[in-house]
Design a protein around this motif. Structure first.
Motif, PDB file in Angstrom:
ATOM      1  N   LEU A 164     -30.067 -88.222  22.945  1.00  0.00           N
ATOM      2  CA  LEU A 164     -29.242 -87.027  22.785  1.00  0.00           C
ATOM      3  C   LEU A 164     -30.096 -85.904  22.202  1.00  0.00           C
ATOM      4  CD1 LEU A 164     -26.226 -86.439  23.313  1.00  0.00           C
ATOM      5  CD2 LEU A 164     -25.856 -86.728  20.867  1.00  0.00           C
ATOM      6  N   LEU A 165     -30.112 -84.779  22.890  1.00  0.00           N
ATOM      7  CA  LEU A 165     -30.833 -83.590  22.422  1.00  0.00           C
ATOM      8  C   LEU A 165     -29.822 -82.610  21.837  1.00  0.00           C
ATOM      9  CD1 LEU A 165     -33.072 -83.115  25.585  1.00  0.00           C
ATOM     10  CD2 LEU A 165     -33.728 -84.242  23.473  1.00  0.00           C
ATOM     11  N   GLU A 166     -29.991 -82.264  20.576  1.00  0.00           N
ATOM     12  CA  GLU A 166     -29.103 -81.297  19.929  1.00  0.00           C
ATOM     13  C   GLU A 166     -29.691 -79.902  20.127  1.00  0.00           C
ATOM     14  OE1 GLU A 166     -27.811 -79.978  15.455  1.00  0.00           O
ATOM     15  OE2 GLU A 166     -28.357 -82.086  15.774  1.00  0.00           O
ATOM     16  N   VAL A 167     -29.174 -79.195  21.136  1.00  0.00           N
ATOM     17  CA  VAL A 167     -29.718 -77.885  21.516  1.00  0.00           C
ATOM     18  C   VAL A 167     -28.898 -76.792  20.843  1.00  0.00           C
ATOM     19  CG1 VAL A 167     -30.284 -76.347  23.432  1.00  0.00           C
ATOM     20  CG2 VAL A 167     -30.479 -78.823  23.726  1.00  0.00           C
ATOM     21  N   ASP A 168     -29.583 -75.934  20.099  1.00  0.00           N
ATOM     22  CA  ASP A 168     -28.920 -74.831  19.401  1.00  0.00           C
ATOM     23  C   ASP A 168     -28.860 -73.619  20.331  1.00  0.00           C
ATOM     24  OD1 ASP A 168     -28.754 -76.432  17.135  1.00  0.00           O
ATOM     25  OD2 ASP A 168     -30.723 -75.801  16.422  1.00  0.00           O
ATOM     26  N   ILE A 169     -27.691 -73.392  20.908  1.00  0.00           N
ATOM     27  CA  ILE A 169     -27.516 -72.287  21.848  1.00  0.00           C
ATOM     28  C   ILE A 169     -27.199 -71.013  21.093  1.00  0.00           C
ATOM     29  CG2 ILE A 169     -26.170 -71.436  23.804  1.00  0.00           C
ATOM     30  CD1 ILE A 169     -27.848 -73.833  24.511  1.00  0.00           C
ATOM     31  N   THR A 170     -28.007 -69.980  21.282  1.00  0.00           N
ATOM     32  CA  THR A 170     -27.725 -68.696  20.644  1.00  0.00           C
ATOM     33  C   THR A 170     -26.531 -68.040  21.340  1.00  0.00           C
ATOM     34  OG1 THR A 170     -29.388 -67.668  22.084  1.00  0.00           O
ATOM     35  CG2 THR A 170     -30.093 -68.325  19.878  1.00  0.00           C
ATOM     36  N   PRO A 171     -25.786 -67.173  20.636  1.00  0.00           N
ATOM     37  CA  PRO A 171     -24.547 -66.624  21.190  1.00  0.00           C
ATOM     38  C   PRO A 171     -24.715 -65.884  22.514  1.00  0.00           C
ATOM     39  CG  PRO A 171     -24.644 -66.228  18.829  1.00  0.00           C
ATOM     40  CD  PRO A 171     -25.986 -66.781  19.224  1.00  0.00           C
ATOM     41  N   ASN A 172     -25.905 -65.364  22.792  1.00  0.00           N
ATOM     42  CA  ASN A 172     -26.101 -64.589  24.020  1.00  0.00           C
ATOM     43  C   ASN A 172     -26.510 -65.456  25.214  1.00  0.00           C
ATOM     44  OD1 ASN A 172     -28.616 -65.148  22.849  1.00  0.00           O
ATOM     45  ND2 ASN A 172     -29.586 -63.446  23.912  1.00  0.00           N
ATOM     46  N   ARG A 173     -26.675 -66.775  24.997  1.00  0.00           N
ATOM     47  CA  ARG A 173     -27.171 -67.629  26.072  1.00  0.00           C
ATOM     48  C   ARG A 173     -26.103 -68.614  26.556  1.00  0.00           C
ATOM     49  NH1 ARG A 173     -32.178 -68.608  27.445  1.00  0.00           N
ATOM     50  NH2 ARG A 173     -31.051 -69.325  29.286  1.00  0.00           N
ATOM     51  N   VAL A 174     -24.918 -68.112  26.876  1.00  0.00           N
ATOM     52  CA  VAL A 174     -23.860 -68.996  27.356  1.00  0.00           C
ATOM     53  C   VAL A 174     -24.228 -69.598  28.704  1.00  0.00           C
ATOM     54  CG1 VAL A 174     -22.557 -67.193  28.537  1.00  0.00           C
ATOM     55  CG2 VAL A 174     -21.358 -69.190  27.595  1.00  0.00           C
ATOM     56  N   ALA A 176     -26.710 -71.192  29.317  1.00  0.00           N
ATOM     57  CA  ALA A 176     -27.368 -72.470  29.044  1.00  0.00           C
ATOM     58  C   ALA A 176     -26.443 -73.446  28.330  1.00  0.00           C
ATOM     59  CB  ALA A 176     -28.628 -72.234  28.207  1.00  0.00           C
ATOM     60  N   ALA A 177     -25.130 -73.147  28.301  1.00  0.00           N
ATOM     61  CA  ALA A 177     -24.182 -74.012  27.592  1.00  0.00           C
ATOM     62  C   ALA A 177     -23.655 -75.108  28.502  1.00  0.00           C
ATOM     63  CB  ALA A 177     -23.033 -73.182  27.031  1.00  0.00           C
ATOM     64  N   SER A 178     -24.556 -75.736  29.233  1.00  0.00           N
ATOM     65  CA  SER A 178     -24.197 -76.838  30.127  1.00  0.00           C
ATOM     66  C   SER A 178     -25.469 -77.583  30.490  1.00  0.00           C
ATOM     67  CB  SER A 178     -23.524 -76.315  31.398  1.00  0.00           C
ATOM     68  OG  SER A 178     -24.444 -75.552  32.162  1.00  0.00           O
ATOM     69  N   HIS A 179     -25.309 -78.790  31.037  1.00  0.00           N
ATOM     70  CA  HIS A 179     -26.484 -79.556  31.449  1.00  0.00           C
ATOM     71  C   HIS A 179     -27.221 -78.862  32.591  1.00  0.00           C
ATOM     72  CE1 HIS A 179     -24.611 -82.665  29.010  1.00  0.00           C
ATOM     73  NE2 HIS A 179     -25.718 -83.367  29.106  1.00  0.00           N
ATOM     74  N   ARG A 184     -31.721 -75.547  34.601  1.00  0.00           N
ATOM     75  CA  ARG A 184     -32.213 -74.363  35.312  1.00  0.00           C
ATOM     76  C   ARG A 184     -33.389 -73.730  34.573  1.00  0.00           C
ATOM     77  NH1 ARG A 184     -27.404 -71.217  36.747  1.00  0.00           N
ATOM     78  NH2 ARG A 184     -27.191 -71.068  34.495  1.00  0.00           N
ATOM     79  N   ASP A 185     -33.274 -73.606  33.257  1.00  0.00           N
ATOM     80  CA  ASP A 185     -34.390 -73.063  32.475  1.00  0.00           C
ATOM     81  C   ASP A 185     -35.596 -73.989  32.507  1.00  0.00           C
ATOM     82  OD1 ASP A 185     -33.069 -70.766  31.790  1.00  0.00           O
ATOM     83  OD2 ASP A 185     -33.307 -70.995  29.634  1.00  0.00           O
ATOM     84  N   LEU A 186     -35.348 -75.286  32.413  1.00  0.00           N
ATOM     85  CA  LEU A 186     -36.456 -76.243  32.446  1.00  0.00           C
ATOM     86  C   LEU A 186     -37.168 -76.222  33.791  1.00  0.00           C
ATOM     87  CD1 LEU A 186     -34.946 -79.317  30.570  1.00  0.00           C
ATOM     88  CD2 LEU A 186     -36.922 -77.960  29.850  1.00  0.00           C
ATOM     89  N   ALA A 187     -36.392 -76.105  34.870  1.00  0.00           N
ATOM     90  CA  ALA A 187     -36.997 -76.056  36.200  1.00  0.00           C
ATOM     91  C   ALA A 187     -37.916 -74.848  36.330  1.00  0.00           C
ATOM     92  CB  ALA A 187     -35.907 -76.013  37.268  1.00  0.00           C
TER      93      ALA A 187
END
Length: 819
Positions: A164-174, A176-179, A184-187
């Motif tokens: 399990l990776l605990e990813v801290d999503i900043t408020p402007n990066r919704v 990235a709020a999904s797998h 997409r960013d990793l690709a």
């Protein structure tokens, strides 16, 4: 946000370890706060084994206990005392052997060899809820007869391991709020090095409408609050428990499975980032869905069985008779899917982020759906997500697609058009990274190049990238994917000479930062935006003085900070929760204030002000136990020493600083430091227990706040002067003074220097006594006085004369007596 490593890899073809993936995510701006090996059931059922009850007899000393012997595949059967009413010989059961750790929420307990009413027990026969495979506690688990004795429970139940990776999503990066969003960013990141890396998007080609027997029209009355509303119906579904693959996906990320329909909507939410809602179609009165607001004060009972009074601004999903759901926030009690549901109306919408945010705050609700809607979901994605969800529902619950897709989308949301020049890209990044790399990154981030010329690009940025609307935003995205660490630091330094007539704040800030770092402190840097709730009810920093953010992204970022304290407490709580409890932090940062009484016509900023502060935090041990020293706790006196060292380093004469007692609703047993001109320079003390409780901190925390602007204003043109070490000796004399308890040492010190300004060099308090043999309300100070003449050796007469003056002044001004 919890991201499953195994789930994530379904969308991207990379072969990297979880730790490598964690580093990659952090480097592209999706900071990973933790990496943890997990199982679908906490503990992974380690130590549990399938057994067979060989014998079962009643306990001699109990009317409800049984003494059993259980074969668990070991050399000898185990004797286990069991209290379950349904235990019987011949049953196949789940046994926790001695040493097994079982979990109940966040708590755990270990199975030990024990005596129960005089009979030894070597394990426990388990119920569903005791091992996490169900919720029943009516009796022990009785397995089918074909279960094999000695099989590990984790193999029998098919427990899956994951990271399990605990990813801290900043408020402007919704986005990235999904797998899929994270993939997409990793690709984009991995495609720079390996062109074979591709993003795998789940296919929906199999979606097909089977009939139109369950068409439910949709009317959107408030298109401002709901710019797009898509829906479809599915008939003939069977609501039941979800299959293992679906339950395991949700369990790994910490969600509780409910039923196959609801679980699919939750799965798609965490897969693609688009919230959905499934209604029982047979409960939609009038056979029509209406999206509208209702009159102020309309009562509505939500899923949690709480009746809420609606605002006239709350967007509601209604049938022809009554509301069914608070749109984008929370479902209603009587409209959702239950085990009797046969027909489903599936909603996939795009709601106005501001409207959702205000509704969620108004009702104190924070759901997975509102979290995403209020930050801005993808308005162009509702149909695709609807098809994906409908296909999955058919897979796990059967049924037929029984209507055409309804899509109320009166005004298309256009992509953002942004132009960016090569010069801007290269200047902001600090190097030329090549057009091929730039275009690879833009394509991977789904930013379409509309045109290119010698100057740069004209782009269309997807509507879901609400944080990318300017050229600098595009450059930031290019740089984070390219890698900040890939921008080399050049060997050329460009500079110019400047003359500063007042103290250089930045230079002095670095000086003190280096000093504190050398003393074991770590520097922290917190967001200037913080929770408005921190200031509710405070008198030291009233909520009315907070600079409020219009349309704040969340309640956690609703105001600008008035003090550095709360950010540091968040840092401390974060570290303590990760078993790092001995902490020294400091932070330089601005604090912001609003004073309505200062408002002036035509002067927009007259009511606003900001100050630059230095905050310091201590908690835990000053130093741990070792073979040379014993453990010693941090204290307010340690913090005082650090503060005095700062003032000394800046050139202040500590004798000229005025120290007074202080207390407020944030600090207890605190002191303030004033300059000789009466300006408040610093305050330090012990953080109030109530404040620590709010921050979920059990340990004492010592905090200091230094007003850096006030310090610099007092500093002026300080010149360091050289003085030779005196050739003549110091003389030390002691006095034991009996004083009233309310007299502070600062008063003793002040009178000493007022009595002898030239020859008195230092005054030290080396002992304080309160107790037996002293008058009530008295205490004893043992004080040493260091005298020295830089031009000659002091005579006994001089020394005695000074000491008599000191004694006399203490008797006169403080009512002191010599002991």
């Amino acid at each position: 946000m919890n991201i499953s490593y195994n789930w994530l890899k379904e969308y991207i073809n990379v072969d990297v370890t979880p730790d490598e993936l964690s580093k990659a995510l952090t480097s592209i701006g999706l900071e990973v706060g933790g990496v943890e090996e997990v199982q679908t059931i906490k503990g992974g059922l380690e130590g549990l084994v399938i057994g067979e009850v060989l014998t079962c007899a009643e306990h001699e000393n109990s009317d409800h206990l049984h003494v059993t012997t259980v074969n668990v595949g070991a050399a000898q059967p185990l004797q286990i005392v069991c209290g379950a009413p349904n235990v019987a010989a011949g049953q196949k059961v789940v046994v926790a052997t001695v040493g097994t750790k079982l979990y109940s929420g966040e708590e755990s307990f270990t199975i030990k060899r024990s005596k129960i009413r005089g009979v030894e027990s070597f394990g426990m026969i388990c119920a569903e809820d005791e091992i996490g495979v169900g919720t029943s506690h009516e009796g022990i688990i009785v397995l089918p007869a074909e279960a094999v004795v000695g099989t590990l429970a984790k193999d029998y139940y098919g427990i899956k391991n994951d990271t399990l990776l605990e990813v801290d999503i900043t408020p402007n990066r919704v986005d990235a709020a999904s797998h899929f969003g994270v993939a997409r960013d990793l690709a984009a990141f991995f495609a720079l090095k390996d062109k074979s890396v591709k993003l795998r998007r789940p296919l929906v080609d199999a979606f097909a409408v089977q009939n139109n027997k369950l068409t439910i029209p949709v009317k959107v009355e408030n298109t401002d609050a709901c710019p797009r509303y898509s829906a479809v119906t599915i008939s003939g579904v069977t609501v039941t428990e979800s299959p293992d693959w679906l339950k395991n996906k949700l369990l790994i990320i910490g969600l509780r499975p409910i039923n196959n329909i609801v679980d699919v909507t939750n799965f798609v939410l965490h897969e693609l980032g688009q919230p959905l809602h499934a209604f029982d179609a047979d409960k939609i009165a009038g056979g029509q869905v209406i999206v509208k607001t209702l009159p102020e004060g309309t009562p509505f009972t939500t899923l949690d069985d709480v009746e809420r009074k609606l605002s006239a601004a709350d967007l509601m999903i209604c049938n022809t008779e009554k509301p069914m759901c608070i749109g984008g926030v929370f479902g209603g009690l009587d409209s959702g899917v239950t085990e009797t549901t046969q027909n489903v109306f599936l909603e996939s919408a795009y709601f106005n982020p501001v409207s959702i945010r205000k509704t969620a705050r108004r009702h104190g609700l924070n759901t997975d759906a509102s979290f995403r809607y209020e930050r801005g979901c993808d308005p162009t994605n509702t149909i695709y997500v609807l098809k994906r969800c409908a296909l999955l529902i058919q897979e796990v619950a059967g049924g037929e697609i029984s209507s055409e897709i309804v899509d109320n989308y009166p005004e298309e949301v256009k992509p953002f058009e942004v132009s960016v020049s090569f010069r801007k890209i290269n200047t902001l990044i600090g190097k030329e990274i090549g057009k091929e790399n730039i275009e690879t990154i833009l394509a991977a981030l789904e930013m379409k190049i509309v045109s290119r010329d010698e100057e740069g690009y004209k782009l269309q940025v997807p509507a879901y990238r609400v944080d990318v609307q300017r050229d600098v935003d595009v450059v930031e995205d290019i740089l984070r994917i390219y890698g900040y660490n890939n921008v080399e630091i050049g060997l050329t330094l460009k500079s110019n000479l400047s003359f500063v007539s007042k103290p250089d704040s930045y230079k002095l800030q670095n000086l003190i930062a280096e000093q504190l770092t050398a003393q074991g402190f770590n520097e922290v840097l917190n967001n200037s935006l913080t929770k408005g709730s921190y200031y509710t009810g405070l008198t030291s920093f009233p909520a009315a003085n907070s600079v409020k953010i219009i349309n704040a992204l969340s309640s956690d970022l609703s105001v600008m900070r008035q003090t550095l304290l709360f950010g540091g407490l968040e840092n401390i709580a974060y570290n303590i929760n990760r078993r790092n409890a001995d902490l020294k932090f400091y932070e330089f940062g601005n604090c912001y204030y609003y004073h309505a009484e200062n408002k002036q016509e035509g002067e927009t900023l007259a009511a606003y002000s900001e100050d630059f502060h230095l905050g310091m935090w201590l908690t835990g041990n000053k130093h741990g136990q070792s073979w040379t020293t014993t453990e010693e706790k941090s204290s307010i006196y340690e913090l005082k020493a650090y503060i005095n060292n700062i003032f000394r380093r800046l050139g202040f004469n500590l004798r000229k600083l005025v120290v007074g007692e202080y207390t407020d609703d944030l600090l207890s047993e605190a002191l303030t430091v004033y300059s000789s001109s009466g300006k408040k320079l610093a305050v330090y003390g012990i953080v109030q227990p109530a404040v620590l409780k709010t921050a979920d901190i059990d340990a004492a925390v010592y905090y200091a706040d230094i007003n850096w602007n006030a310090v610099l204003a007092e500093l002026g043109d300080h010149t360091v002067q050289y003085a030779e070490i005196s050739k003549f000796p110091e003389v030390k004399r002691d006095l034991a003074l009996l004083l009233d308890k309310n007299i502070a040492f600062a008063e003793v010190e002040k009178i000493a220097f007022e009595t002898e300004r030239k020859l008195l060099k230092r005054v030290n308090l080396f002992d304080v006594y309160e107790g037996k043999n002293l008058e009530s309300g008295k205490k004893s100070y043992a004080v040493s006085f260091v005298l020295q003449d830089d031009s000659k050796t002091l005579t006994d007469n001089q020394i005695e004369s000074i000491m008599k003056k000191l004694q006399g002044n203490y008797e006169t001004k403080l009512g002191a007596k010599l002991r």
